[in-house]
Design a protein around this motif. Structure first.
Motif, PDB file in Angstrom:
ATOM      1  N   ASP A   9     -59.111 -22.873   6.272  1.00 13.67           N
ATOM      2  CA  ASP A   9     -58.710 -22.205   7.562  1.00 13.67           C
ATOM      3  C   ASP A   9     -56.909 -22.637   7.886  1.00 13.67           C
ATOM      4  N   LEU A  10     -56.034 -23.320   6.191  1.00  8.77           N
ATOM      5  CA  LEU A  10     -54.768 -22.977   6.467  1.00  8.77           C
ATOM      6  C   LEU A  10     -54.465 -21.912   6.319  1.00  8.77           C
ATOM      7  N   VAL A  11     -54.959 -20.779   5.289  1.00 10.30           N
ATOM      8  CA  VAL A  11     -54.367 -19.913   5.361  1.00 10.30           C
ATOM      9  C   VAL A  11     -55.164 -18.830   6.318  1.00 10.30           C
ATOM     10  N   LYS A  12     -55.888 -18.670   6.884  1.00  5.58           N
ATOM     11  CA  LYS A  12     -56.766 -17.756   7.780  1.00  5.58           C
ATOM     12  C   LYS A  12     -55.818 -17.775   8.903  1.00  5.58           C
ATOM     13  N   GLY A  13     -55.398 -16.648   9.868  1.00  5.50           N
ATOM     14  CA  GLY A  13     -55.470 -16.369  10.895  1.00  5.50           C
ATOM     15  C   GLY A  13     -56.066 -16.483  11.993  1.00  5.50           C
ATOM     16  N   LYS A  14     -56.187 -17.429  13.120  1.00  4.56           N
ATOM     17  CA  LYS A  14     -56.897 -17.177  14.130  1.00  4.56           C
ATOM     18  C   LYS A  14     -56.584 -16.103  15.452  1.00  4.56           C
ATOM     19  N   ALA A  15     -54.994 -15.669  15.601  1.00  2.25           N
ATOM     20  CA  ALA A  15     -54.511 -14.649  15.975  1.00  2.25           C
ATOM     21  C   ALA A  15     -53.812 -13.733  14.849  1.00  2.25           C
ATOM     22  N   THR A  16     -53.905 -13.841  13.790  1.00  3.29           N
ATOM     23  CA  THR A  16     -53.522 -12.584  13.065  1.00  3.29           C
ATOM     24  C   THR A  16     -54.102 -11.582  11.984  1.00  3.29           C
ATOM     25  N   ALA A  17     -55.249 -11.482  12.547  1.00  2.00           N
ATOM     26  CA  ALA A  17     -56.892 -10.655  11.796  1.00  2.00           C
ATOM     27  C   ALA A  17     -57.163 -11.154  10.537  1.00  2.00           C
ATOM     28  N   LEU A  18     -56.758 -12.500  10.185  1.00  2.00           N
ATOM     29  CA  LEU A  18     -57.431 -13.165   8.795  1.00  2.00           C
ATOM     30  C   LEU A  18     -57.970 -14.082   8.836  1.00  2.00           C
ATOM     31  N   PRO A  19     -59.391 -13.788   8.957  1.00  2.00           N
ATOM     32  CA  PRO A  19     -60.738 -14.337   9.610  1.00  2.00           C
ATOM     33  C   PRO A  19     -61.467 -14.673   8.078  1.00  2.00           C
ATOM     34  N   VAL A  20     -61.004 -13.612   7.065  1.00  2.00           N
ATOM     35  CA  VAL A  20     -61.397 -14.910   5.726  1.00  2.00           C
ATOM     36  C   VAL A  20     -60.487 -15.020   5.025  1.00  2.00           C
ATOM     37  N   ALA A  21     -61.284 -15.898   4.047  1.00  2.00           N
ATOM     38  CA  ALA A  21     -59.985 -16.928   3.178  1.00  2.00           C
ATOM     39  C   ALA A  21     -61.204 -17.131   1.887  1.00  2.00           C
ATOM     40  N   VAL A  22     -60.363 -17.116   1.181  1.00  2.00           N
ATOM     41  CA  VAL A  22     -61.715 -17.171  -0.781  1.00  2.00           C
ATOM     42  C   VAL A  22     -60.977 -18.432  -1.169  1.00  2.00           C
ATOM     43  N   VAL A  23     -61.639 -19.017  -1.540  1.00  2.00           N
ATOM     44  CA  VAL A  23     -61.330 -20.642  -2.870  1.00  2.00           C
ATOM     45  C   VAL A  23     -61.685 -20.344  -3.928  1.00  2.00           C
ATOM     46  N   ARG A  24     -61.112 -20.464  -5.328  1.00  2.00           N
ATOM     47  CA  ARG A  24     -61.148 -20.104  -6.480  1.00  2.00           C
ATOM     48  C   ARG A  24     -60.151 -21.434  -7.008  1.00  2.00           C
ATOM     49  N   GLY A  25     -61.343 -22.078  -8.380  1.00  2.00           N
ATOM     50  CA  GLY A  25     -61.357 -22.846  -9.171  1.00  2.00           C
ATOM     51  C   GLY A  25     -61.879 -23.703  -8.725  1.00  2.00           C
ATOM     52  N   LEU A  26     -62.886 -23.309  -8.081  1.00  2.00           N
ATOM     53  CA  LEU A  26     -64.182 -24.526  -8.373  1.00  2.00           C
ATOM     54  C   LEU A  26     -65.204 -24.081  -8.176  1.00  2.00           C
ATOM     55  N   PRO A  27     -65.449 -23.397  -9.593  1.00  2.00           N
ATOM     56  CA  PRO A  27     -66.860 -22.571  -9.738  1.00  2.00           C
ATOM     57  C   PRO A  27     -67.910 -23.624  -9.957  1.00  2.00           C
ATOM     58  N   HIS A  28     -67.524 -25.366  -9.463  1.00  2.00           N
ATOM     59  CA  HIS A  28     -68.737 -25.663 -10.489  1.00  2.00           C
ATOM     60  C   HIS A  28     -69.747 -26.111  -8.322  1.00  2.00           C
ATOM     61  N   VAL A  29     -69.212 -25.489  -7.548  1.00  2.00           N
ATOM     62  CA  VAL A  29     -69.566 -25.760  -6.435  1.00  2.00           C
ATOM     63  C   VAL A  29     -69.829 -24.881  -5.896  1.00  2.00           C
TER      64      VAL A  29
END
Length: 462
Positions: free
Chosen positions: A198-218
């Protein structure tokens, strides 16, 4: 530096290029197109996609024509948890406790509201499977929505749907850095990931999907979809497609939810829960719970600022048996004096066993300290009635508080018919008037449905 251990860390970024989503759109194609916009896929095995629930709802046609948002909230409400004015915190059909059942009037055309996905876990599974088939990558998928939190100001995103993600990290049974055992530590990994997204998505800027990389164990392996890999809390519901419990594992069940209701709602539910219980288990009763109920009892209103309540707590089996035997003998003597047959007496005594079968008894007593004296019988009778009413209010508080402690109770009037016997056995002062006895314990079974009692049946309005 050669041979140096990699620093722990992860990256999180918004995936650009997701267009406005409309009912019927294929989210897999939209996300895959955004991920391959520059040729090579922007996704890799072990990534976690955090997808805003709004675009899932829109794609699934969860848009409702609703001039009245409150009616839409009503339709999505399973249980009201708390209400303050027009604000309602409710449980929705997915078991999520949130404001307004998740019904949203933002980012949707005027005159419509947006409902949450009907089954967010199923939606997450469809996205995960579709992306694996389309792009050949094994990613975890979380569907997020914004929640408020008890005791904390501000909003944060949490996972309401999950697929291929170990949503909980159960550390119980391990030890901390000092060797101390961990007995209650369960990390809500999925919620932490959605909050990061949510820190990088935008509720009003058409960025509804975020990608988290570097935690493959989850992220769970695509070919190892077994319950053992879910990270679910032992004993939680682990059912679901391929054994993945999804975000359902994050929702507390009623038995473990210590904060299930708001204050006024909890009072109303405790009043509703208060039933006369006649069968108890042999589970011991917590004396502290009874004392807390007594503390609630003595807050009842009383005449002349008096405190007419006294409670005798019979915590030992010996004290209960001694009192009940003496009361039974007195009752049998009364019945014989009334000319009842021995068979009739035996039946009546058996029906009175509810007190004997309870693991804990309380004998509430009334004292008239502070009562006013009047020269005439009319006012004297009214004075006593005020104290009796106050005592009844205290008993009601007591019974409701016991229900709030998840204890069953039955208020039986029997001690009122042999007050001298009760005072003698329990060594009570002569001015203490036993006002029945309360059987207390864990109910042996759930109460049956209570017939409705419409308030209007009991009202006269002038």
């Amino acid at each position: 530096m050669t041979g140096a251990a990699a620093e722990p860390g992860y990256r999180v970024w918004a995936l650009p290029g997701i267009p406005e989503v409309r009912p019927g759109d294929d989210l897999v194609k939209l996300i895959a197109a955004a991920a391959t916009a520059e040729g090579a896929t922007a996704l890799a095995d072990g990534d976690v996609l955090v997808v805003t629930s709004k675009i899932v709802s829109k794609a699934e046609g969860r848009i409702l024509e609703a001039a009245d948002r409150e009616a839409a909230i009503d339709a999505e409400t399973v249980r009201v948890v708390a209400r303050r004015g027009t604000l309602r915190i409710v449980e929705n059909p997915q078991g999520l406790v949130m404001a307004a059942a998740g019904v949203d009037a933002s980012n949707t055309p005027s005159g419509t509201v947006l409902l949450l996905p009907e089954d967010s876990d199923a939606s997450a599974r469809a996205l995960r499977t579709g992306l694996r088939e389309t792009l050949g990558v094994n990613v975890g998928v979380l569907i997020s929505d914004t929640f408020g939190r008890p005791w904390r100001s501000g909003l944060t995103d949490v996972a309401i749907g999950a697929a291929g993600v170990r949503v909980l990290d159960d550390l119980r049974g391990g030890t901390d850095a000092h060797g101390n055992p961990l007995s209650a530590t369960i990390i809500a990994t999925a919620d932490e990931l959605t909050a990061a997204g949510d820190l990088v998505k935008g509720k009003a800027t058409a960025l509804p999907v975020a990608v988290v990389r570097g935690l493959p164990h989850v992220v769970r392996e695509a070919d190892a979809e077994t319950e053992a890999d879910t990270g679910a809390v032992p004993g939680e519901d682990g059912d679901g497609d391929e054994g993945d419990p999804g975000a359902r594992a994050l929702v507390r069940d009623a038995a473990s939810d210590m904060f299930r209701l708001g204050t006024s709602e909890a009072v109303r539910e405790a009043v509703t829960l208060r039933r006369t219980v006649r069968e108890f288990t042999d589970a011991p009763v917590d004396p502290g719970a009874v004392r807390r109920a007594v503390a609630a009892a003595v807050t009842a209103p009383a005449p002349h600022h008096t405190t007419p309540w006294r409670f005798v707590l019979l915590e030992s089996a010996e004290s209960r048996t001694r009192l009940l035997d003496a009361m039974r003998d007195a009752w049998v003597a009364d019945l014989r004096a009334d000319g009842k047959s021995e068979e009739s007496i035996a039946k009546r005594v058996r029906r009175g066993d509810v007190l004997r079968n309870a693991p804990y008894l309380a004998v509430p007593c009334m004292v008239l300290d502070g009562a006013h004296a009047y020269p005439d019988a009319r006012r004297g009778a009214a004075e006593r009635e005020m104290f009796v009413v106050a005592h009844g209010a205290g008993i009601q508080n007591f019974l409701v508080a016991l229900a709030g402690e998840r204890l069953g109770s039955a208020w039986i009037s029997s001690t009122m018919f042999c007050r001298d016997v009760v005072r003698e056995v329990l060594e009570l002062p002569a001015e203490w008037e036993p006002m029945g006895a309360v059987a207390i314990g864990t109910p042996a079974s759930a109460p049956g449905a209570r017939p409705p009692r419409p308030a209007d049946d009991f009202l006269v309005v002038r």
